[in-house]
Design a protein around this motif. Structure first.
Motif: not given
Length: 340
Positions: A5, A9, A24, A43, A115, A118
């Motif tokens: 995961d 990302l 996403l 993604a 972002t 993220l």
């Protein structure tokens, strides 16, 4: 080594920084025999490149085809808010996309616009933090909060939340060659790996590239006691030195750890249990929790093969006991469970 995961990302962030439009896609709900569980992440880049999986290949081709069709038509605009898509509503559609037994997937599609969250999530998980990400579905706003190892993915009309980072811990007592192999495999499976070895010559020889492995100073009994093992913790003694292994085991077997194991032959394990009972006062119930010889009996001989057998046995017990144990279960309750 990064988890799947987190790698998804990281790829999404890199693509966005390179100027690509990125979406996403997350599995938020499943019915029937869905190929991937809730929380599985994908993604998808504007040119059809992808990272991760939401169905093991069943619906990814359709998602890629839709993306490429948008690019060919010149429609490269991207919605700024999340949307939902469902695959497998009918038997015909389930068969078309290869979903087994009429399985159904509900997917959350999020255009990657901001972002900042993220970057923060990747920074915090790189520091071994557990982070819960919550998406406000009407607006797409993302918030990050501290996660718990007991956190579960949650989907409501207005929110989707999931936790990133190592939810399971593995303490290895001993920093030898076998521990290095076990640690390598365990990090691939998203365990937070901790190492305790007071012998400087072993601790100093640990490979520098093992950045996701934390070394805990101190004697094994103190380390086990201070880390407060819970039902999401496994402890394995691998020094082959009874003085060090026994120190760890006398605390581990009294804890809530879902798995406790020790290296050694059956004869050595019999002698070990006698010592632990006679000198440290452990009960028969506590001693019965010790897995020794540690690992599955697969005829393993090399350190890598033995590591496979150890981690496989831990994973077996993780799903057997860990999935149903709550934080307030007692050792007496957990010790009576068995794998089916």
């Amino acid at each position: 080594m990064e988890s799947l995961d987190l790698r998804v990302l990281a790829d999404a962030l890199a693509w966005h920084q390179a100027g690509h439009a990125v979406t996403l896609v997350t599995v938020v709900e499943t019915w029937g025999s869905a190929p991937r569980p809730s929380g599985a992440l994908l993604a998808l880049r504007d040119d059809g490149h992808l990272s991760g999986s939401v169905s093991g290949g069943c619906v990814e081709d359709d998602l890629i085809a839709r993306t490429r069709a948008s690019v060919r038509s010149g429609d490269t605009s991207t919605k700024s808010t999340p949307s939902m898509v469902t695959y497998g509503v009918s038997k015909d559609e389930a068969a078309r996309f290869g979903l087994p037994c009429g399985g159904t997937l509900r997917l959350l599609q999020e255009p990657l616009m901001d972002t900042a969250w993220l970057k923060e999530l990747l920074t915090r998980t790189a520091a071994h933090e557990l982070v819960t990400r919550t998406v406000h579905l009407p607006t797409g706003r993302v918030t990050l909060t501290p996660g718990l190892r007991t956190s579960k993915a949650r989907f409501t009309e207005h929110e989707w939340s999931s936790t990133f980072g190592p939810q399971w811990r593995l303490l290895l007592v001993g920093a030898g060659q076998l521990s290095q192999a076990v640690a390598h495999i365990a990090t691939l499976l998203d365990f937070a790996v901790l190492i305790c070895d007071p012998r400087e010559e072993y601790a100093s020889a640990w490979p520098h590239q093992s950045a996701r492995v934390n070394h805990l100073p101190g004697m094994p009994d103190d380390v086990v006691r201070d880390m407060q093992p819970d039902a999401h913790t496994a402890i394995v003694a691998l020094t082959h030195d009874p003085k060090l292994d026994d120190m760890a085991l006398m605390e581990a077997l009294k804890s809530n750890a879902f798995y406790v194991g020790a290296l050694g032959s059956r004869r050595n394990q019999t002698a070990r249990k006698a010592r632990l009972g006679m000198h440290f006062g452990l009960s028969e119930i506590e001693l019965s929790r010790l897995h020794g010889p540690v690992g599955l009996d697969i005829g393993a001989q090399t350190p890598a093969e033995i590591a496979v057998s150890i981690v496989a046995h831990i994973v077996e017990h993780k799903y057997c006991a860990g999935a149903t144990l709550s934080a307030n279960k007692t050792i007496a309750e957990s010790s009576t469970r068995c794998c089916l």
